[in-house]
Motif scaffolding. Structure first.
Motif, mmCIF file in Angstrom:
data_model
loop_
_atom_site.group_PDB
_atom_site.id
_atom_site.type_symbol
_atom_site.label_atom_id
_atom_site.label_comp_id
_atom_site.label_asym_id
_atom_site.label_seq_id
_atom_site.Cartn_x
_atom_site.Cartn_y
_atom_site.Cartn_z
ATOM 1 N N VAL A 170 0.837 -1.193 0.000
ATOM 2 C CA VAL A 170 0.000 0.000 0.000
ATOM 3 C C VAL A 170 0.878 1.251 0.000
ATOM 4 C CG1 VAL A 170 -0.142 -0.033 2.517
ATOM 5 C CG2 VAL A 170 -1.889 1.203 1.198
ATOM 6 N N TRP A 171 0.409 2.275 -0.704
ATOM 7 C CA TRP A 171 1.104 3.563 -0.684
ATOM 8 C C TRP A 171 0.675 4.343 0.543
ATOM 9 C CZ3 TRP A 171 4.959 5.769 -3.402
ATOM 10 C CH2 TRP A 171 5.215 7.125 -3.170
ATOM 11 N N LEU A 172 1.651 4.884 1.251
ATOM 12 C CA LEU A 172 1.364 5.673 2.445
ATOM 13 C C LEU A 172 1.961 7.061 2.307
ATOM 14 C CD1 LEU A 172 2.101 3.141 5.347
ATOM 15 C CD2 LEU A 172 -0.106 3.642 4.257
ATOM 16 N N ASP A 173 1.232 8.029 2.792
ATOM 17 C CA ASP A 173 1.747 9.383 2.935
ATOM 18 C C ASP A 173 2.092 9.616 4.403
ATOM 19 O OD1 ASP A 173 1.503 10.272 0.220
ATOM 20 O OD2 ASP A 173 -0.676 10.369 0.520
ATOM 21 N N VAL A 174 2.826 10.680 4.646
ATOM 22 C CA VAL A 174 3.238 10.975 6.021
ATOM 23 C C VAL A 174 2.003 11.118 6.917
ATOM 24 C CG1 VAL A 174 4.411 12.636 7.523
ATOM 25 C CG2 VAL A 174 5.369 12.084 5.268
ATOM 26 N N GLY A 175 2.020 10.399 8.028
ATOM 27 C CA GLY A 175 0.913 10.468 8.981
ATOM 28 C C GLY A 175 -0.112 9.369 8.832
ATOM 29 N N ASP A 176 -0.107 8.652 7.684
ATOM 30 C CA ASP A 176 -1.023 7.519 7.539
ATOM 31 C C ASP A 176 -0.686 6.454 8.578
ATOM 32 O OD1 ASP A 176 -2.464 8.599 5.458
ATOM 33 O OD2 ASP A 176 -1.272 7.640 3.888
ATOM 34 N N GLN A 177 -1.729 5.752 9.059
ATOM 35 C CA GLN A 177 -1.528 4.756 10.111
ATOM 36 C C GLN A 177 -1.989 3.377 9.657
ATOM 37 O OE1 GLN A 177 -3.599 6.492 13.527
ATOM 38 N NE2 GLN A 177 -1.642 7.319 14.270
ATOM 39 N N VAL A 178 -1.212 2.366 10.064
ATOM 40 C CA VAL A 178 -1.535 0.974 9.760
ATOM 41 C C VAL A 178 -1.542 0.205 11.076
ATOM 42 C CG1 VAL A 178 -0.829 -1.110 8.534
ATOM 43 C CG2 VAL A 178 -0.555 1.133 7.456
ATOM 44 N N TYR A 179 -2.568 -0.646 11.257
ATOM 45 C CA TYR A 179 -2.709 -1.396 12.514
ATOM 46 C C TYR A 179 -3.542 -2.643 12.255
ATOM 47 C CZ TYR A 179 -6.941 1.458 12.317
ATOM 48 O OH TYR A 179 -8.095 2.079 11.893
ATOM 49 N N LEU A 180 -3.739 -3.445 13.290
ATOM 50 C CA LEU A 180 -4.472 -4.711 13.188
ATOM 51 C C LEU A 180 -5.703 -4.685 14.088
ATOM 52 C CD1 LEU A 180 -1.450 -7.201 13.457
ATOM 53 C CD2 LEU A 180 -2.481 -6.259 11.363
ATOM 54 N N ARG A 181 -6.776 -5.389 13.590
ATOM 55 C CA ARG A 181 -7.964 -5.576 14.412
ATOM 56 C C ARG A 181 -8.537 -6.971 14.159
ATOM 57 N NH1 ARG A 181 -11.361 0.190 14.276
ATOM 58 N NH2 ARG A 181 -9.873 1.339 15.618
ATOM 59 N N ALA A 182 -9.230 -7.478 15.172
ATOM 60 C CA ALA A 182 -9.816 -8.824 15.084
ATOM 61 C C ALA A 182 -11.009 -8.838 14.131
ATOM 62 C CB ALA A 182 -10.248 -9.292 16.465
ATOM 63 N N HIS A 183 -11.174 -9.958 13.452
ATOM 64 C CA HIS A 183 -12.302 -10.135 12.523
ATOM 65 C C HIS A 183 -13.591 -10.473 13.281
ATOM 66 C CE1 HIS A 183 -14.691 -11.405 9.130
ATOM 67 N NE2 HIS A 183 -14.752 -12.665 9.576
ATOM 68 N N THR A 184 -13.425 -11.254 14.317
ATOM 69 C CA THR A 184 -14.565 -11.629 15.162
ATOM 70 C C THR A 184 -14.180 -11.438 16.620
ATOM 71 O OG1 THR A 184 -13.856 -13.945 15.251
ATOM 72 C CG2 THR A 184 -15.426 -13.337 13.516
ATOM 73 N N SER A 185 -15.166 -11.492 17.465
ATOM 74 C CA SER A 185 -14.878 -11.415 18.900
ATOM 75 C C SER A 185 -15.805 -12.380 19.658
ATOM 76 C CB SER A 185 -15.079 -9.986 19.400
ATOM 77 O OG SER A 185 -16.428 -9.577 19.228
ATOM 78 N N PRO A 186 -15.327 -12.948 20.729
ATOM 79 C CA PRO A 186 -13.931 -12.829 21.187
ATOM 80 C C PRO A 186 -12.995 -13.666 20.299
ATOM 81 C CG PRO A 186 -15.107 -14.385 22.560
ATOM 82 C CD PRO A 186 -16.128 -13.860 21.591
ATOM 83 N N MET A 187 -11.721 -13.257 20.286
ATOM 84 C CA MET A 187 -10.746 -13.990 19.492
ATOM 85 C C MET A 187 -9.418 -14.044 20.225
ATOM 86 S SD MET A 187 -9.244 -13.414 15.652
ATOM 87 C CE MET A 187 -7.982 -12.306 16.223
#
Length: 221
Positions: A190-207
């Motif tokens: 993915v192309w990112l510009d300054v300040g863009d954020q990348v992180y992870l999240r669960a698809h279902t819960s609880p997991m």
């Protein structure tokens, strides 16, 4: 009278002959003297010329030595400058390796009860550029980035989304299986510009996320 006249003429001839011989001898002597003087002068001039040339050569050699010393000093300065420049050039060669933007972290072992919670990292193995804070990667310079997540879970329908800001990119999905440890992985360029954020999240819960799960990101261009 004729005899007397002839005698007088003969005597006059002899007189002039003797005078002529005397003058010639004198001229010869003067000529020899002149030649001797010329020879002496020539010897003196040769003597003078030799020492003049020697003095000239000595001055020339002295000038050469002076020039050589100056050039030697100049070369030494240039050499020091080259060494300093080379040293300064050599330092940044290591810096990009240490400061290359990217990270790898093992994920924190936990059961996430919300799909809106960011999945946290645990042991950070690499964090070039210090752009990953343990949960979120914030882009420090624009470019093309590659992210990869490897999930190990025993949650049915378990999966992890890679997010860019609020956008879902790709999912590592463990699938619909009986509750046991299963693996899944996925990548996203993915192309990112300054300040863009990348992180992870669960698809279902609880997991449940096992601590052998891994999240990696790197700037590739």
């Amino acid at each position: 009278m004729d005899s007397a006249t002839n005698m007088t003429t003969f005597v006059t001839f002899l007189f002039f002959l003797v005078v002529g011989l005397m003058i010639g001898g004198s001229c010869g002597e003067h000529s020899l003297d002149r030649r001797a003087n010329v020879a002496k002068r020539s010897d003196n001039d040769t003597y003078y010329n030799i020492y003049t040339k020697i003095n000239t050569l000595e001055k020339y050699v002295s000038n050469l030595e002076t020039k050589l010393q100056k050039r030697t000093k100049l070369l030494q300065k240039l050499l020091r400058s080259v060494v300093e420049i080379d040293g300064n050039i050599g330092l940044p060669e290591k810096s990009p390796k240490k400061n290359a933007v990217g990270f790898t972290t093992k994920l924190h072992q936990a059961t996430y009860s919300s799909t809106s919670s960011n999945i946290r990292g645990s042991t950070i193995l690499y964090n070039g550029g210090n752009a990953y804070n343990g949960t979120v990667f914030t882009c420090p310079k624009p470019g093309l980035y590659l992210f990869h997540v490897s999930l190990l879970t025993r949650t049915k329908y378990g999966g992890i989304w890679i997010y860019k800001n609020s956008q879902k990119l790709t999912i590592a999905y463990a699938g619909n299986v009986d509750p046991q440890y299963n693996g899944a992985s996925v990548s996203a360029a993915v192309w990112l510009d300054v300040g863009d954020q990348v992180y992870l999240r669960a698809h279902t819960s609880p997991m449940l996320v096992d601590n052998n799960s891994v999240f990696t990101g790197v700037r590739v261009n």
